[in-house]
Enzyme design. Structure first.
Site, PDB file in Angstrom:
ATOM      1  N   TYR A 166      -9.388   7.272 -10.990  1.00 42.66           N
ATOM      2  CA  TYR A 166     -10.026   8.589 -11.108  1.00 42.66           C
ATOM      3  C   TYR A 166      -8.961   9.691 -11.076  1.00 42.66           C
ATOM      4  O   TYR A 166      -7.765   9.408 -11.130  1.00 42.66           O
ATOM      5  CB  TYR A 166     -11.114   8.744 -10.037  1.00 42.66           C
ATOM      6  N   ARG A 254      -5.201  -8.568  -4.703  1.00 42.33           N
ATOM      7  CA  ARG A 254      -5.770  -9.847  -5.143  1.00 42.33           C
ATOM      8  C   ARG A 254      -7.203  -9.690  -5.629  1.00 42.33           C
ATOM      9  O   ARG A 254      -7.826 -10.634  -6.072  1.00 42.33           O
ATOM     10  CB  ARG A 254      -5.721 -10.849  -3.993  1.00 42.33           C
ATOM     11  N   ARG A 311     -19.755  -5.179  -1.497  1.00 45.61           N
ATOM     12  CA  ARG A 311     -20.985  -5.790  -2.023  1.00 45.61           C
ATOM     13  C   ARG A 311     -21.798  -6.477  -0.945  1.00 45.61           C
ATOM     14  O   ARG A 311     -23.038  -6.476  -1.000  1.00 45.61           O
ATOM     15  CB  ARG A 311     -20.622  -6.776  -3.136  1.00 45.61           C
TER      16      ARG A 311
END
Ligand SMILES: Cc1cc2nc3c(=O)[nH]c(=O)nc-3n(C[C@H](O)[C@H](O)[C@H](O)COP(=O)(O)O)c2cc1C
Length: 369
Positions: A166, A254, A311
């Site tokens: 961004y 990673r 998540r």
């Protein structure tokens, strides 16, 4: 809780449904970082993302922070300007999005795609307009004002979003920034906007209420690559030591994103956040692909001071309790990450709400007793 855009703030105003969502995830002393929240009218690039520059935004957020505080939780606002990750259809007067340089988002020479709220289909990212040097103080002032507004809305602090390609990252990374003024070229110059924004926000709130999120290594997100990520981010970490920030929030190298499924996964890589951890003298939060076990190992080994979960927190409102007892998480449904309603937002079950979960809780209580 990691910052998680959910696209459920019509007109950029946070809703009672959002207050309920964050309240479900709040725990005493637990830090929730808000979804990325836009600091000015040119900062939008996704539908229904919240703002923090109008009185209505502040009022909307106040109900969210009150809900989190009612559970003893702590909440920071993630301050965001998307820069070139946008389209004229999101911009005032359908102007071009702004960036460090007039370099569009492309992948292997192919233009990246953005969802347009006007045509309701995917469009090519346009070539953005390079900010004039005289416009940069206005960008810094927008972040400053957003920090002031966040305080007025009851946030306990702010996290400056310097990650994921961004606007701030578009200045940091030499794969994008081609400026020839004091905001481009050398590492010192490319880091200048980031550091000036952090400085302004610290002046407003006190550095102990300010964090910064960086993604030192390029990921598949928004084609934000740097030729010398260690040199750039070690310099940033050293400069940031002058402020005494609440924390530095780093995204793991990673963590990679599959360009087709958009799912994150954990890849084997020799890249490491260690050098920044060693140079930065404050708290480090690490994020990206952690499990209960790998998070405990990372904090236990001193690789970081805390882990942010993304998540898993979407799918598991009682994630904190499940981390404590080692219980499995609910599966997340990517289809409802950015959909408008309560589905996939308020309706993921807690352990208390299922028979199997209650049995697990009882067993854990028995083991503890
Ligand atoms: C639906 C979704 C929305 C996200 N929104 C943001 C955001 O607003 N700001 C941000 O810095 N990162 C955002 N991220 C990245 C997450 O904060 C986090 O770094 C990423 O999901 C990896 O962590 P995880 O493996 O625990 O999910 C988002 C990720 C997802 C899946």
């Amino acid at each position: 809780m990691a910052p998680l855009t959910r696209c459920r703030a019509p007109g950029a105003v946070p809703t009672p449904m959002m207050a309920e969502y964050y309240k479900q995830r709040a725990t005493p002393g637990g830090l929730i970082i808000s979804e990325a929240t836009v600091v000015s009218p040119t900062g939008f690039g996704y539908p229904n993302t919240p703002g923090i520059f109008e009185p209505a935004h502040v009022d909307g957020w106040r109900q969210v922070t009150e809900a989190v505080h009612s559970q003893g939780g702590i909440m920071f606002s993630q301050l965001w300007h998307v820069g070139r990750v946008s389209h004229p259809h999101f911009q005032p007067g359908e102007a071009l999005p702004i960036s460090s340089s007039a370099v569009p988002i492309s992948f292997d020479g192919q233009p990246g795609k953005v969802f347009s709220p006007k045509t309701m289909q995917m469009e090519d990212y346009p070539t953005p307009r390079a900010l004039g040097k005289e416009e940069i103080p206005g960008i810094i002032a927008d972040f400053r004002k957003a920090a002031r507004n966040a305080k007025a809305a009851g946030f306990d602090g702010v996290e400056v979003h310097g990650a994921n390609g961004y606007l701030i990252d578009q200045f940091l990374k030499d794969g994008i920034n081609q400026r020839t003024d004091e905001y481009g070229g050398s590492i010192e110059n490319r880091a200048r906007l980031c550091l000036q924004i952090v400085e302004a926000v610290c002046e407003e709130l006190g550095a102990e209420k300010v964090g910064l999120r960086l993604s030192p290594f390029g990921t598949a997100i928004h084609a934000a690559e740097d030729s010398h990520p260690y040199a750039l981010n070690v310099y940033l970490a050293e400069e940031l030591n002058k402020f005494g920030l609440a924390y530095l929030h780093l995204i793991e190298p990673r963590q990679v994103i599959d360009p087709v499924t958009k799912e994150y996964s954990v890849a084997d890589t020799p890249l490491t956040l260690r050098p920044f951890r060693e140079v930065f003298n404050g708290a480090v939060i690490s994020a990206g692909g952690f499990t209960t076990e790998t998070a405990a190992a990372a904090v236990g080994s001193g690789a970081c001071d805390a882990v942010a979960f993304g998540r898993s927190f979407i799918s598991t409102p009682d994630l904190v309790q499940r981390l404590r007892i080692g219980a499995a998480w609910n599966k997340w449904d990517r289809n409802t990450f950015y959909s408008p309603g309560p589905e996939g937002y308020l309706d993921y079950p807690t352990l208390e709400e299922t028979e199997e979960g209650r049995a697990l809780l009882a067993a854990a209580a028995g083991a503890a007793a």
